[in-house]
Design an enzyme around this catalytic site. Structure first.
Site, PDB file in Angstrom:
ATOM      1  CE1 TYR A   1     -18.600  -3.963   5.396  1.00 37.92           C
ATOM      2  CE2 TYR A   1     -19.741  -2.163   4.303  1.00 37.92           C
ATOM      3  CZ  TYR A   1     -18.566  -2.778   4.696  1.00 37.92           C
ATOM      4  OH  TYR A   1     -17.366  -2.197   4.387  1.00 37.92           O
TER       5      TYR A   1
ATOM      6  CB  SER B   1      -6.575   1.846  13.286  1.00 35.32           C
ATOM      7  OG  SER B   1      -7.438   2.870  13.715  1.00 35.32           O
TER       8      SER B   1
ATOM      9  N   GLY C   1       0.804  -1.220   0.000  1.00 33.12           N
ATOM     10  CA  GLY C   1       0.000   0.000   0.000  1.00 33.12           C
ATOM     11  C   GLY C   1       0.828   1.257   0.000  1.00 33.12           C
TER      12      GLY C   1
ATOM     13  CB  THR D   1      -8.514  -5.313   1.291  1.00 35.07           C
ATOM     14  OG1 THR D   1      -9.369  -5.593   0.172  1.00 35.07           O
ATOM     15  CG2 THR D   1      -7.314  -4.523   0.820  1.00 35.07           C
TER      16      THR D   1
ATOM     17  N   GLY E   1       2.024   4.263   3.741  1.00 41.01           N
ATOM     18  CA  GLY E   1       2.919   3.277   3.148  1.00 41.01           C
ATOM     19  C   GLY E   1       3.995   3.916   2.292  1.00 41.01           C
TER      20      GLY E   1
ATOM     21  CB  SER F   1      -1.075   4.998  -3.557  1.00 41.13           C
ATOM     22  OG  SER F   1      -1.824   5.023  -2.362  1.00 41.13           O
TER      23      SER F   1
ATOM     24  CG  ASP G   1      -6.637  -7.153  -6.084  1.00 44.06           C
ATOM     25  OD1 ASP G   1      -6.965  -6.716  -4.963  1.00 44.06           O
ATOM     26  OD2 ASP G   1      -7.458  -7.431  -6.978  1.00 44.06           O
ATOM     27  CG  LEU G   2      -3.002  -7.035  -0.084  1.00 40.23           C
ATOM     28  CD1 LEU G   2      -2.745  -5.889   0.889  1.00 40.23           C
ATOM     29  CD2 LEU G   2      -2.419  -8.335   0.452  1.00 40.23           C
TER      30      LEU G   2
ATOM     31  CG  ASN H   1       0.759   0.935   5.022  1.00 41.50           C
ATOM     32  OD1 ASN H   1       0.647   1.699   5.979  1.00 41.50           O
ATOM     33  ND2 ASN H   1       0.395   1.288   3.783  1.00 41.50           N
TER      34      ASN H   1
END
Length: 323
Positions: free
Chosen positions: A189, A167, A33, A134, A40, A35, A86-87, A113
């Site tokens: 959800y 977190s 991660g 993910t 990350g 980007s 792609d997790l 991360n």
């Protein structure tokens, strides 16, 4: 913790990396991660100044290229390897792991991360809810597949590390809902609840990984703090972050909250990856670059729950995690 540099809320990733430069030198590190404008990326950028190799990952090859170019522009000597990952997909995780396993170098540190934060309900190709897939199941499988690479870096004086970026949300709610993990239901959800469950799962996985490896791998989890990152600019995330008062109607960070800069936020990750004072504290939880196990909620630290989560996740991926 034993003697050494004292860290705090304001400590930056560069300060941590400078303190542990001798631990970073010669190491091969993989950060998921990465980007631009993400924790990350900042983690990878700082480590790349000193490490032998930094593998950066992302599911979008074009964005991954931008991250690679940004690091190389600042640090021309950096050895960066971009890896498409792609997790949310077992197939994607297996493909990426195979690419790394085909290389000769061992892996000293794996930093899990990447996360899909506060996303709308959607099933992955494997039938899992995207956020839990993910943030927990994908990293679990990725770690499992890269374990031989990690073990290959071990020496009489070095134990490989796995870091899970969790977190403060790990303390919210009641912890992992195993029914939601195995049988996701859109009617039940909640973006916030799923996020908190995933972050609790990160802490439990670090604890159980350290235990099951019997000293072969040291795993840690952490809370980086409140940082305004690219997550805060995503369409899925904004309504949730506005509802909890982190982001205003203008889409900007709300003043008066204990925000960290990107560099302050990445500091704890770098500490978890390299602080030698953690060698005898496998499974520890960190905040502000310091051990903070007292902040772990009971549902994020219970050994029975950790063992159950491990077994259930093995069942989901369809294979045992062995060392």
């Amino acid at each position: 913790m034993s003697t050494g540099p004292a860290f705090s809320f304001t400590t930056t990733a560069d300060q941590v990396a400078t303190a542990f430069v001798n631990e970073i030198k010669g190491k091969n590190v993989l950060v998921t991660g990465t980007s631009l404008k993400s924790l990350g990326f900042e983690t990878a950028r700082v480590i790349a100044k000193h490490a032998n190799l930094v593998i950066i990952t992302g599911y979008n090859a074009e964005r991954l290229k931008l991250s690679e170019e940004a690091i190389k522009e600042e640090i021309p000597q950096a050895n960066i390897y971009p890896l498409v990952l792609d997790l949310s997909s077992f197939a994607g995780v297996r493909k990426a792991a195979a690419e790394i396993n085909a290389q000769a170098e061992p892996l000293h540190v794996l930093i899990n991360n990447a996360a899909a934060s506060f996303v709308d309900f959607k099933l992955t190709a494997d039938g899992l809810e995207t956020q839990l897939a993910t943030d927990h199941v994908g990293p679990f499988l990725f770690t499992k597949l890269l374990t031989p690479k990690l073990l290959a870096s071990a020496t009489p004086t070095y134990t490989p590390r796995v870091v899970f970026v969790s977190s403060a949300a790990q303390a919210l709610g009641t912890g992992v809902d195993f029914d939601a993990l195995e049988h996701p239901d859109p009617a039940k959800y909640s973006k916030q609840v799923a996020y908190a469950q995933a972050k609790s799962a990160n802490c439990l996985t670090a604890i159980e990984l350290s235990k099951r490896s019997e000293g072969k791998i040291n795993a840690y989890s952490l809370a980086p703090g409140m940082i305004f990152t690219n997550v805060h600019e995503k369409e899925d995330s904004i309504p949730v972050l506005q509802s909890i008062g982190h982001v205003g109607e203008d889409g900007k960070a709300v003043d008066g909250l204990p925000w960290k800069t990107l560099s302050q936020g990445a500091a704890t990750t770098v500490a978890a990856a390299f602080d030698p004072r953690l060698n005898d504290k496998p499974g520890a939880f960190l905040e502000d670059s310091t051990v903070a196990d007292h902040l772990l909620a009971p549902h994020s630290s219970d050994p029975v729950t950790a063992e159950k989560l491990w077994s259930v996740t093995e069942k989901i991926i369809g294979e045992a995690f062995v060392f």
